[in-house]
Structure formats: C-alpha cells, structure tokens
Enzyme design. Structure first.
Site, PDB file in Angstrom:
ATOM      1  N   GLU A  29      -4.428  24.042  31.976  1.00  0.00           N
ATOM      2  CA  GLU A  29      -4.434  23.039  30.894  1.00  0.00           C
ATOM      3  C   GLU A  29      -3.108  23.239  30.201  1.00  0.00           C
ATOM      4  O   GLU A  29      -2.191  22.370  29.837  1.00  0.00           O
ATOM      5  CB  GLU A  29      -5.445  22.770  30.036  1.00  0.00           C
ATOM      6  CG  GLU A  29      -6.719  21.748  30.747  1.00  0.00           C
ATOM      7  CD  GLU A  29      -7.555  22.889  31.446  1.00  0.00           C
ATOM      8  OE1 GLU A  29      -8.683  22.429  31.657  1.00  0.00           O
ATOM      9  OE2 GLU A  29      -7.294  24.099  31.555  1.00  0.00           O
ATOM     10  N   GLU A  33     -14.784  23.890  34.171  1.00  0.00           N
ATOM     11  CA  GLU A  33     -15.600  23.743  32.999  1.00  0.00           C
ATOM     12  C   GLU A  33     -17.081  22.892  33.416  1.00  0.00           C
ATOM     13  O   GLU A  33     -18.088  23.262  32.765  1.00  0.00           O
ATOM     14  CB  GLU A  33     -15.081  22.722  32.106  1.00  0.00           C
ATOM     15  CG  GLU A  33     -13.852  23.261  31.318  1.00  0.00           C
ATOM     16  CD  GLU A  33     -12.908  22.245  30.441  1.00  0.00           C
ATOM     17  OE1 GLU A  33     -12.718  22.754  29.519  1.00  0.00           O
ATOM     18  OE2 GLU A  33     -12.410  21.486  31.158  1.00  0.00           O
ATOM     19  N   ALA A  89      -9.402  17.351  36.352  1.00  0.00           N
ATOM     20  CA  ALA A  89      -9.478  15.829  35.757  1.00  0.00           C
ATOM     21  C   ALA A  89      -8.570  15.042  36.378  1.00  0.00           C
ATOM     22  O   ALA A  89      -7.476  15.744  36.774  1.00  0.00           O
ATOM     23  CB  ALA A  89      -9.262  15.945  34.171  1.00  0.00           C
ATOM     24  N   GLY A  92     -11.339  20.968  34.365  1.00  0.00           N
ATOM     25  CA  GLY A  92     -12.637  20.166  34.354  1.00  0.00           C
ATOM     26  C   GLY A  92     -13.413  20.510  35.275  1.00  0.00           C
ATOM     27  O   GLY A  92     -14.702  20.376  34.965  1.00  0.00           O
TER      28      GLY A  92
END
Length: 260
Positions: free
Chosen positions: A135, A115, A66, A112
């Site tokens: 993360e 994900e 991200a 992300g």
C-alpha cells in the site's frame, strides 16, 4: 445463493468459498466484499457447515489486492468510511466467526488479499504463493487490519519491514515468519485444507467457537483473555457437547458431538 464474484459449495461439513474474479486476479471490490460477508454469514448459520475454506479461483492469485479503480478519487472522509465498513462486514467479521475459517492461499495474496488471509483463523499456502502489503507504494497504508494483524503474527520488526518496503515474501519465508502454518505444492493445497478441516470436524464445534472467542480476546485491546477463557470454559459445562465428550471418554468410545 447466487453470487457474481464468488462461488460457494458445501460438502461433508465443509463450505468452500472461492473468490472468482480471475480476470482481475480476484481483486476485492465493494461488491465482492459484500458477497463474502453474505456467504460467511450463511455458512456460519448453516448447521451442516462445520468448517469454511476460503480460496481464490485459478492458479495465479488468492486475492491480488483491492480494486484500486474504485477508490482512486476518494476524499479523506470516504477513505475512512471505506476502511471502517470493510473491517466491520468482512475482516473483523471473519476473525470473530464461530465457525473456523481456513485460508488456502494460492498464488498472490497482496494488500487486501493478505489482510483477508490474516483475518482467517489458519493460513495454508501453495509453494508459489507470494505475500505482501504494497500500500505505501500507492501513497496509502493498509486499511483492512493489516497494520494490526501482521505484527501479531510475525512481530513488529518484520511487519514494519514488509509494510515500509512494500515488498513481497515467498511462501517458505511466510512459513518461517509464522504467517502461514504449512506450505505444499499447489495440487496438494486443497487436499491439505480438507484434511485439516476433517480433523477439526471430529471435535466439538461448540467448544471450537468458544476457543476462538477466548484466543481473540487475548489479542484485543481492552479485553482480558484470561477472564474470557474462564467464562467460556465454564459455559462449556452447560453444553450437550461437553456431556457427550466426557461420557464418550469414560465409555472409551468415539464422541458423536451434537453441536449444541
């Protein structure tokens, strides 16, 4: 449609969606997430699209994570809203899409990015792919479904190891874990994705959508996958694709599914 951060192209029943932010290693920001939602929604509604292939531009990254600069100063409330909106419009949306989505993971798929790949129905990887959820090294946890989908795919122990160490695994390890289905050289990645897509397109798109719904129900808390399967199985009998498929089988010919 014209997008700033992604590219889309439809040919022979396949819509390819390419995340195109190479200078940012295709990192996800709010605009890219919104554009991906719009692209997936349009492809799912397009009768000419039978399969969607998602990949990243360049050779370095599928999605390297991200865009941290967007949320580094967020409050608890804003952080929660960020995760909720992202899951709703992209990650959960892709997982529940009736059109099959193949992730062609080239290079880094981190945070992300992993994900997003996990939200897709099938994952293929190039042999230079690296995957991880880093993360916790930033003082946060995966917020786009990573803590839920990773254990489903690789098991609780391996998922917690990946999350708590914030480490990366290579493509072969990802394959051994069941995180990806196939690993090939980078030059062979898109041809493999297209070959798989073409195999899917020989079958009933209506039946495929019902199968996706049934499989997802079995993994969703509060839903009975067996009951969903029975319901979707029964509904299949009312489709033109069922009539064509069974008729073609009895007539010993190749079915030509109308997609209805």
């Amino acid at each position: 449609m014209n997008f700033e951060n992604i590219l889309t192209e439809t040919n022979n029943g396949i819509t390819q969606v390419t995340i195109n932010r190479p200078t940012k290693l295709n990192a996800l920001n709010k605009d890219t997430i919104q554009e991906l939602h719009e692209a997936f929604k349009a492809a799912d509604k397009d009768k000419n699209t039978k399969v969607i292939i998602l990949t990243g531009s360049g050779e370095k990254a599928f999605v390297a994570g991200a865009d941290i600069s967007e949320f580094a100063n967020f409050s608890e409330e804003k952080g929660g809203k960020l995760a909720a909106k992202g899951q709703k419009i992209l990650f959960d949306y892709v997982e529940n899409l009736g059109t099959p989505v193949i992730a062609a993971v080239n290079g880094f798929a981190l945070g992300g990015g992993l994900e997003l790949a996990m939200a897709c129905h099938i994952r293929l990887a190039s042999d230079n792919a690296k995957m991880g959820l880093p993360e916790v090294s930033l003082g946060v946890i995966p917020g786009y479904g990573g803590t839920q989908r990773l254990p489903q795919l690789v098991g609780k122990g391996r998922a917690l190891e990946m999350i708590m160490t914030a480490g990366m695994i290579d493509a072969e390890t990802a394959k051994n874990y069941g995180l990806v289905n196939h690993v090939v050289a980078q030059a062979e990645l898109m041809p493999l994705a297209e070959k798989m897509a073409n195999k899917m397109m020989r079958n009933s798109s209506v039946a495929i959508a019902k199968a996706i719904k049934a499989v997802n129900a079995g993994l969703e808390e509060g839903k009975n996958g067996y009951k969903t399967e029975i319901k979707q199985f029964g509904k299949s009998f009312g489709t033109a694709d069922f009539k064509e498929g069974t008729t073609a089988f009895l007539q010993k010919r190749t079915a030509e599914f109308p997609g209805e």
